[in-house]
Design an enzyme around this catalytic site. Structure first.
Site, short mmCIF file in Angstrom:
data_model
loop_
_atom_site.label_atom_id
_atom_site.label_comp_id
_atom_site.label_asym_id
_atom_site.label_seq_id
_atom_site.Cartn_x
_atom_site.Cartn_y
_atom_site.Cartn_z
N TYR A 134 16.63 -6.36 13.60
CA TYR A 134 16.89 -6.09 12.19
C TYR A 134 17.48 -6.57 11.32
O TYR A 134 17.25 -7.47 10.56
CB TYR A 134 15.87 -4.73 11.65
N SER B 31 0.45 -1.19 -0.33
CA SER B 31 -0.36 0.06 0.32
C SER B 31 1.01 1.29 0.09
O SER B 31 0.63 2.42 -0.21
CB SER B 31 -0.69 0.14 1.16
N LYS C 24 16.46 -9.24 8.65
CA LYS C 24 17.29 -9.27 7.36
C LYS C 24 18.10 -10.49 6.59
O LYS C 24 18.80 -10.35 5.45
CB LYS C 24 17.72 -8.07 6.78
N ALA D 283 19.45 -9.04 12.59
CA ALA D 283 19.71 -10.38 11.84
C ALA D 283 18.64 -10.72 11.65
O ALA D 283 18.77 -12.10 10.45
CB ALA D 283 19.26 -10.36 14.05
N VAL E 58 1.47 -10.13 7.80
CA VAL E 58 2.01 -11.65 7.73
C VAL E 58 3.14 -12.30 8.84
O VAL E 58 3.58 -13.24 8.17
CB VAL E 58 3.25 -11.46 6.51
N SER F 13 17.30 -6.03 3.75
CA SER F 13 18.38 -4.21 3.74
C SER F 13 19.77 -4.67 3.88
O SER F 13 20.60 -5.34 4.38
CB SER F 13 17.71 -4.48 5.15
P1 NAD Z 1 7.05 1.26 5.08
O1 NAD Z 1 6.90 0.94 6.13
O2 NAD Z 1 6.60 2.41 4.09
O3 NAD Z 1 6.49 -0.35 4.43
C1 NAD Z 1 6.28 -1.38 4.37
C2 NAD Z 1 5.42 -2.09 4.51
O4 NAD Z 1 5.01 -3.51 5.64
C3 NAD Z 1 3.76 -1.64 4.83
O5 NAD Z 1 3.09 -1.59 3.66
C4 NAD Z 1 3.42 -2.16 6.39
O6 NAD Z 1 1.47 -2.27 6.09
C5 NAD Z 1 3.70 -3.58 5.78
N1 NAD Z 1 3.89 -4.59 6.55
C6 NAD Z 1 4.34 -3.90 7.73
N2 NAD Z 1 4.12 -5.15 8.80
C7 NAD Z 1 3.30 -6.14 7.95
C8 NAD Z 1 2.22 -6.89 8.87
N3 NAD Z 1 2.50 -7.43 9.96
N4 NAD Z 1 1.62 -7.72 7.88
C9 NAD Z 1 1.57 -7.51 6.79
N5 NAD Z 1 2.66 -6.30 6.10
C10 NAD Z 1 2.99 -4.96 7.25
O7 NAD Z 1 8.83 1.23 4.45
P2 NAD Z 1 9.50 0.84 3.41
O8 NAD Z 1 10.34 1.13 3.77
O9 NAD Z 1 8.57 0.53 2.07
O10 NAD Z 1 9.51 -0.65 3.41
C11 NAD Z 1 9.66 -1.65 2.57
C12 NAD Z 1 10.81 -3.07 2.68
O11 NAD Z 1 11.88 -2.56 2.69
C13 NAD Z 1 10.82 -3.75 4.10
O12 NAD Z 1 11.04 -4.77 4.54
C14 NAD Z 1 11.95 -2.87 4.99
O13 NAD Z 1 12.68 -3.78 5.77
C15 NAD Z 1 13.07 -2.98 3.35
N6 NAD Z 1 13.82 -1.59 3.44
C16 NAD Z 1 13.61 -0.55 3.45
C17 NAD Z 1 14.16 0.14 3.75
C18 NAD Z 1 14.34 2.36 3.93
O14 NAD Z 1 14.84 2.73 3.59
N7 NAD Z 1 12.95 2.15 3.91
C19 NAD Z 1 15.50 -0.32 3.91
C20 NAD Z 1 15.93 -1.28 3.78
C21 NAD Z 1 15.21 -2.31 4.12
#
Ligand code: NAD
Length: 253
Positions: free
Chosen positions: A161, A18, A165, A163, A70, A148
Protein backbone atom coordinates in the site's frame (compact mmCIF):
# COMPACT_ATOMS: atom_id res chain seq x y z
CA UNK A 1 -19.71 32.24 -8.78
CA UNK A 2 -21.74 32.28 -5.54
CA UNK A 3 -19.55 31.82 -2.47
CA UNK A 4 -21.31 28.63 -1.40
CA UNK A 5 -21.31 27.10 -4.90
CA UNK A 6 -17.64 27.01 -5.97
CA UNK A 7 -18.30 23.97 -8.21
CA UNK A 8 -21.35 25.43 -9.95
CA UNK A 9 -21.71 24.01 -13.46
CA UNK A 10 -18.74 21.64 -13.11
CA UNK A 11 -18.99 18.02 -14.19
CA UNK A 12 -17.18 15.62 -11.85
CA UNK A 13 -16.31 11.93 -12.09
CA UNK A 14 -15.45 10.17 -8.81
CA UNK A 15 -14.34 6.55 -8.44
CA UNK A 16 -15.27 4.55 -5.35
CA UNK A 17 -18.10 6.98 -4.60
CA UNK A 18 -20.62 4.77 -2.84
CA UNK A 19 -19.11 5.02 0.64
CA UNK A 20 -16.41 6.52 2.85
CA UNK A 21 -14.30 9.37 1.49
CA UNK A 22 -15.67 8.97 -2.03
CA UNK A 23 -19.27 9.32 -0.85
CA UNK A 24 -18.34 12.43 1.16
CA UNK A 25 -16.77 13.93 -1.97
CA UNK A 26 -19.87 13.12 -4.04
CA UNK A 27 -22.12 14.72 -1.38
CA UNK A 28 -20.06 17.89 -1.02
CA UNK A 29 -19.51 18.32 -4.76
CA UNK A 30 -23.29 18.18 -5.32
CA UNK A 31 -23.82 20.63 -2.46
CA UNK A 32 -21.25 22.96 -4.04
CA UNK A 33 -23.07 22.98 -7.38
CA UNK A 34 -21.50 20.15 -9.39
CA UNK A 35 -23.04 17.41 -11.50
CA UNK A 36 -21.47 14.10 -10.46
CA UNK A 37 -21.08 10.64 -11.96
CA UNK A 38 -19.59 8.21 -9.48
CA UNK A 39 -18.37 4.65 -9.65
CA UNK A 40 -19.40 1.87 -7.31
CA UNK A 41 -17.80 -1.54 -7.20
CA UNK A 42 -19.58 -3.89 -4.79
CA UNK A 43 -22.33 -1.81 -3.15
CA UNK A 44 -24.86 -1.15 -5.93
CA UNK A 45 -27.84 -0.65 -3.59
CA UNK A 46 -25.93 1.76 -1.40
CA UNK A 47 -24.81 3.69 -4.47
CA UNK A 48 -28.35 3.96 -5.86
CA UNK A 49 -29.72 5.06 -2.46
CA UNK A 50 -27.04 7.77 -2.21
CA UNK A 51 -27.77 9.03 -5.72
CA UNK A 52 -31.55 9.08 -5.08
CA UNK A 53 -31.03 11.01 -1.84
CA UNK A 54 -28.73 13.57 -3.46
CA UNK A 55 -30.92 14.11 -6.54
CA UNK A 56 -33.86 14.76 -4.20
CA UNK A 57 -31.76 17.19 -2.13
CA UNK A 58 -30.41 19.02 -5.20
CA UNK A 59 -33.18 19.17 -7.83
CA UNK A 60 -31.85 19.82 -11.33
CA UNK A 61 -28.38 18.45 -10.57
CA UNK A 62 -27.14 15.20 -12.04
CA UNK A 63 -25.97 12.42 -9.73
CA UNK A 64 -25.41 9.14 -11.54
CA UNK A 65 -23.99 5.91 -10.07
CA UNK A 66 -22.23 3.56 -12.51
CA UNK A 67 -20.55 0.20 -12.00
CA UNK A 68 -16.76 0.56 -12.13
CA UNK A 69 -13.90 -1.92 -11.84
CA UNK A 70 -10.84 0.32 -11.85
CA UNK A 71 -8.30 -2.51 -11.65
CA UNK A 72 -9.11 -3.58 -15.21
CA UNK A 73 -8.32 -1.33 -18.20
CA UNK A 74 -11.24 -2.49 -20.37
CA UNK A 75 -13.76 -2.12 -17.52
CA UNK A 76 -12.33 1.26 -16.52
CA UNK A 77 -12.54 2.39 -20.15
CA UNK A 78 -16.23 1.39 -20.30
CA UNK A 79 -16.87 3.31 -17.06
CA UNK A 80 -15.08 6.42 -18.34
CA UNK A 81 -16.99 6.44 -21.65
CA UNK A 82 -20.33 5.92 -19.92
CA UNK A 83 -19.54 8.60 -17.33
CA UNK A 84 -18.71 11.15 -20.04
CA UNK A 85 -21.99 10.29 -21.74
CA UNK A 86 -23.92 11.34 -18.63
CA UNK A 87 -22.30 14.79 -18.33
CA UNK A 88 -22.85 17.95 -20.38
CA UNK A 89 -19.31 18.99 -19.50
CA UNK A 90 -16.42 17.28 -17.73
CA UNK A 91 -14.07 19.24 -15.50
CA UNK A 92 -12.94 17.17 -12.51
CA UNK A 93 -11.68 13.61 -12.03
CA UNK A 94 -11.30 12.26 -8.49
CA UNK A 95 -9.35 8.99 -8.47
CA UNK A 96 -10.50 7.76 -5.08
CA UNK A 97 -11.00 3.96 -5.31
CA UNK A 98 -8.54 2.02 -3.20
CA UNK A 99 -7.98 -1.07 -1.06
CA UNK A 100 -5.63 -2.26 1.66
CA UNK A 101 -4.40 -5.82 2.19
CA UNK A 102 -2.34 -5.23 5.34
CA UNK A 103 0.23 -7.83 6.32
CA UNK A 104 3.93 -7.98 7.11
CA UNK A 105 5.95 -8.20 3.91
CA UNK A 106 7.48 -11.51 5.02
CA UNK A 107 3.98 -13.02 5.00
CA UNK A 108 2.61 -11.30 1.91
CA UNK A 109 1.29 -13.53 -0.87
CA UNK A 110 1.29 -12.43 -4.54
CA UNK A 111 -2.51 -11.85 -4.60
CA UNK A 112 -2.25 -9.28 -1.82
CA UNK A 113 0.50 -7.39 -3.63
CA UNK A 114 -1.42 -7.56 -6.91
CA UNK A 115 -4.78 -6.44 -5.44
CA UNK A 116 -3.21 -3.40 -3.84
CA UNK A 117 -1.18 -2.44 -6.90
CA UNK A 118 -3.97 -2.94 -9.43
CA UNK A 119 -6.64 -1.05 -7.49
CA UNK A 120 -4.55 1.80 -6.09
CA UNK A 121 -1.87 2.32 -8.75
CA UNK A 122 -2.90 0.69 -12.05
CA UNK A 123 -6.16 2.65 -11.71
CA UNK A 124 -4.19 5.88 -12.15
CA UNK A 125 -3.55 4.62 -15.69
CA UNK A 126 -6.79 2.78 -16.43
CA UNK A 127 -9.14 5.59 -15.32
CA UNK A 128 -7.08 8.70 -16.08
CA UNK A 129 -5.98 7.60 -19.59
CA UNK A 130 -9.41 7.70 -21.26
CA UNK A 131 -10.39 10.89 -19.39
CA UNK A 132 -7.24 12.94 -19.96
CA UNK A 133 -7.69 14.23 -23.51
CA UNK A 134 -11.15 15.74 -22.88
CA UNK A 135 -9.59 17.89 -20.13
CA UNK A 136 -6.51 18.75 -22.19
CA UNK A 137 -8.60 19.71 -25.25
CA UNK A 138 -10.88 21.81 -23.05
CA UNK A 139 -7.74 23.50 -21.66
CA UNK A 140 -9.03 23.39 -18.12
CA UNK A 141 -9.90 21.06 -15.29
CA UNK A 142 -8.59 19.28 -12.22
CA UNK A 143 -7.44 15.77 -11.42
CA UNK A 144 -7.31 14.82 -7.74
CA UNK A 145 -5.74 11.51 -6.77
CA UNK A 146 -6.33 10.07 -3.31
CA UNK A 147 -2.98 8.90 -1.95
CA UNK A 148 -2.21 8.27 1.76
CA UNK A 149 0.10 9.23 4.61
CA UNK A 150 1.30 5.65 4.10
CA UNK A 151 2.70 6.64 0.70
CA UNK A 152 4.50 9.66 2.14
CA UNK A 153 6.02 8.08 5.24
CA UNK A 154 5.80 4.27 4.92
CA UNK A 155 3.77 2.26 7.44
CA UNK A 156 4.82 -1.20 8.64
CA UNK A 157 2.32 -3.86 7.56
CA UNK A 158 1.58 -1.78 4.45
CA UNK A 159 4.58 -2.27 2.16
CA UNK A 160 2.41 -2.81 -0.93
CA UNK A 161 0.00 0.00 0.00
CA UNK A 162 2.83 2.41 0.84
CA UNK A 163 4.50 1.57 -2.48
CA UNK A 164 1.26 2.00 -4.45
CA UNK A 165 0.37 5.31 -2.79
CA UNK A 166 3.93 6.62 -3.22
CA UNK A 167 3.43 5.70 -6.88
CA UNK A 168 0.22 7.73 -6.92
CA UNK A 169 2.19 10.75 -5.68
CA UNK A 170 4.93 10.29 -8.31
CA UNK A 171 2.28 9.93 -11.02
CA UNK A 172 0.58 13.11 -9.77
CA UNK A 173 3.76 15.21 -9.88
CA UNK A 174 4.84 14.00 -13.33
CA UNK A 175 1.40 14.43 -14.89
CA UNK A 176 1.05 17.89 -13.34
CA UNK A 177 4.23 18.91 -15.19
CA UNK A 178 3.07 17.33 -18.46
CA UNK A 179 -0.30 19.07 -18.64
CA UNK A 180 0.14 22.24 -16.57
CA UNK A 181 0.46 24.32 -19.75
CA UNK A 182 -3.04 23.13 -20.74
CA UNK A 183 -4.63 24.63 -17.65
CA UNK A 184 -5.25 21.26 -16.00
CA UNK A 185 -4.11 20.86 -12.38
CA UNK A 186 -3.14 17.50 -10.89
CA UNK A 187 -2.86 17.09 -7.13
CA UNK A 188 -2.77 14.28 -4.59
CA UNK A 189 -4.62 14.30 -1.28
CA UNK A 190 -3.01 12.09 1.35
CA UNK A 191 -5.39 11.16 4.18
CA UNK A 192 -3.99 9.90 7.48
CA UNK A 193 -6.46 7.86 9.54
CA UNK A 194 -10.04 8.55 8.54
CA UNK A 195 -13.17 6.85 9.94
CA UNK A 196 -14.40 4.67 7.06
CA UNK A 197 -14.89 0.95 6.39
CA UNK A 198 -11.15 0.81 5.66
CA UNK A 199 -10.12 1.81 9.20
CA UNK A 200 -13.04 -0.04 10.84
CA UNK A 201 -10.98 -3.19 10.23
CA UNK A 202 -8.24 -1.96 12.63
CA UNK A 203 -8.42 -3.85 15.97
CA UNK A 204 -9.56 -1.52 18.85
CA UNK A 205 -6.25 -1.69 20.79
CA UNK A 206 -4.27 -0.79 17.67
CA UNK A 207 -6.75 1.99 16.85
CA UNK A 208 -6.24 3.47 20.34
CA UNK A 209 -2.47 3.33 19.88
CA UNK A 210 -2.73 5.05 16.48
CA UNK A 211 -4.97 7.76 17.95
CA UNK A 212 -2.33 8.42 20.61
CA UNK A 213 0.08 9.37 17.78
CA UNK A 214 -2.28 12.06 16.46
CA UNK A 215 -2.06 15.49 18.18
CA UNK A 216 -5.87 15.67 18.56
CA UNK A 217 -6.10 11.96 19.56
CA UNK A 218 -8.87 11.27 17.00
CA UNK A 219 -9.30 9.88 13.50
CA UNK A 220 -10.59 12.29 10.88
CA UNK A 221 -13.95 12.19 9.14
CA UNK A 222 -14.53 11.61 5.42
CA UNK A 223 -15.78 15.22 5.25
CA UNK A 224 -12.39 16.48 6.46
CA UNK A 225 -10.90 15.01 3.28
CA UNK A 226 -13.80 15.97 1.02
CA UNK A 227 -13.42 19.68 1.83
CA UNK A 228 -9.84 19.68 0.50
CA UNK A 229 -10.79 17.61 -2.55
CA UNK A 230 -13.60 20.01 -3.46
CA UNK A 231 -11.35 23.04 -2.92
CA UNK A 232 -8.76 21.52 -5.28
CA UNK A 233 -11.59 20.82 -7.75
CA UNK A 234 -12.63 24.48 -7.77
CA UNK A 235 -11.20 27.45 -9.62
CA UNK A 236 -9.97 28.80 -6.27
CA UNK A 237 -7.15 26.24 -6.45
CA UNK A 238 -6.18 26.99 -10.05
CA UNK A 239 -2.59 27.94 -9.04
CA UNK A 240 -2.03 24.77 -6.99
CA UNK A 241 -0.67 21.78 -8.90
CA UNK A 242 1.72 18.86 -8.46
CA UNK A 243 1.19 18.82 -4.69
CA UNK A 244 0.60 15.99 -2.23
CA UNK A 245 -1.37 17.52 0.65
CA UNK A 246 -1.84 15.55 3.85
CA UNK A 247 -5.12 15.50 5.80
CA UNK A 248 -3.97 13.62 8.87
CA UNK A 249 -4.59 15.75 11.96
CA UNK A 250 -0.81 16.10 12.22
CA UNK A 251 -0.07 12.35 12.37
CA UNK A 252 3.44 13.19 11.18
CA UNK A 253 4.71 16.74 11.63
P1 NAD B 1 -13.62 2.51 1.67
O1 NAD B 1 -13.16 1.09 1.75
O2 NAD B 1 -14.82 2.93 2.41
O3 NAD B 1 -13.80 2.95 0.17
C1 NAD B 1 -13.03 2.46 -0.90
C2 NAD B 1 -13.81 2.66 -2.18
O4 NAD B 1 -13.06 2.11 -3.27
C3 NAD B 1 -15.15 1.90 -2.12
O5 NAD B 1 -16.16 2.70 -2.69
C4 NAD B 1 -14.89 0.68 -3.00
O6 NAD B 1 -16.03 0.16 -3.63
C5 NAD B 1 -13.91 1.25 -4.02
N1 NAD B 1 -13.14 0.20 -4.68
C6 NAD B 1 -12.35 -0.73 -4.09
N2 NAD B 1 -11.84 -1.56 -5.03
C7 NAD B 1 -12.33 -1.13 -6.23
C8 NAD B 1 -12.16 -1.58 -7.57
N3 NAD B 1 -11.38 -2.62 -7.89
N4 NAD B 1 -12.80 -0.89 -8.56
C9 NAD B 1 -13.58 0.16 -8.26
N5 NAD B 1 -13.78 0.63 -7.01
C10 NAD B 1 -13.15 -0.02 -6.00
O7 NAD B 1 -12.36 3.34 2.15
P2 NAD B 1 -12.03 4.90 2.14
O8 NAD B 1 -11.30 5.15 3.39
O9 NAD B 1 -13.22 5.71 1.82
O10 NAD B 1 -10.98 4.96 0.94
C11 NAD B 1 -11.02 5.94 -0.09
C12 NAD B 1 -9.61 6.26 -0.54
O11 NAD B 1 -8.91 6.88 0.53
C13 NAD B 1 -8.79 5.03 -0.94
O12 NAD B 1 -7.98 5.35 -2.06
C14 NAD B 1 -7.92 4.81 0.28
O13 NAD B 1 -6.74 4.12 -0.06
C15 NAD B 1 -7.67 6.23 0.71
N6 NAD B 1 -7.24 6.39 2.10
C16 NAD B 1 -8.08 6.10 3.15
C17 NAD B 1 -7.61 6.27 4.44
C18 NAD B 1 -8.45 6.01 5.65
O14 NAD B 1 -7.95 6.13 6.78
N7 NAD B 1 -9.72 5.66 5.52
C19 NAD B 1 -6.31 6.73 4.66
C20 NAD B 1 -5.50 7.01 3.58
C21 NAD B 1 -5.98 6.83 2.30
Amino acid sequence: MPDDLPLAGRGCIVTGGSRGIGAAVVRLALAQGADVVFGYHSAEERARALADELRAAHPGRRCVPLYAQVADAAEAGRFAAAALGHLDRFDVLVNNAGVTRDTLFARMVPEQWHDVMSTNLDSMYTVTKPLLMPLVKQRGGAIINIASSSGLHGIPGQTAYSAAKAGVIGFTKALAKEIGSRGVTVNAVAPGLIETDMTAAIPPDKAEFLKSLIPGHAFGSPEDVAHLVCFLASDRARYITGQAIEVSGGLVV
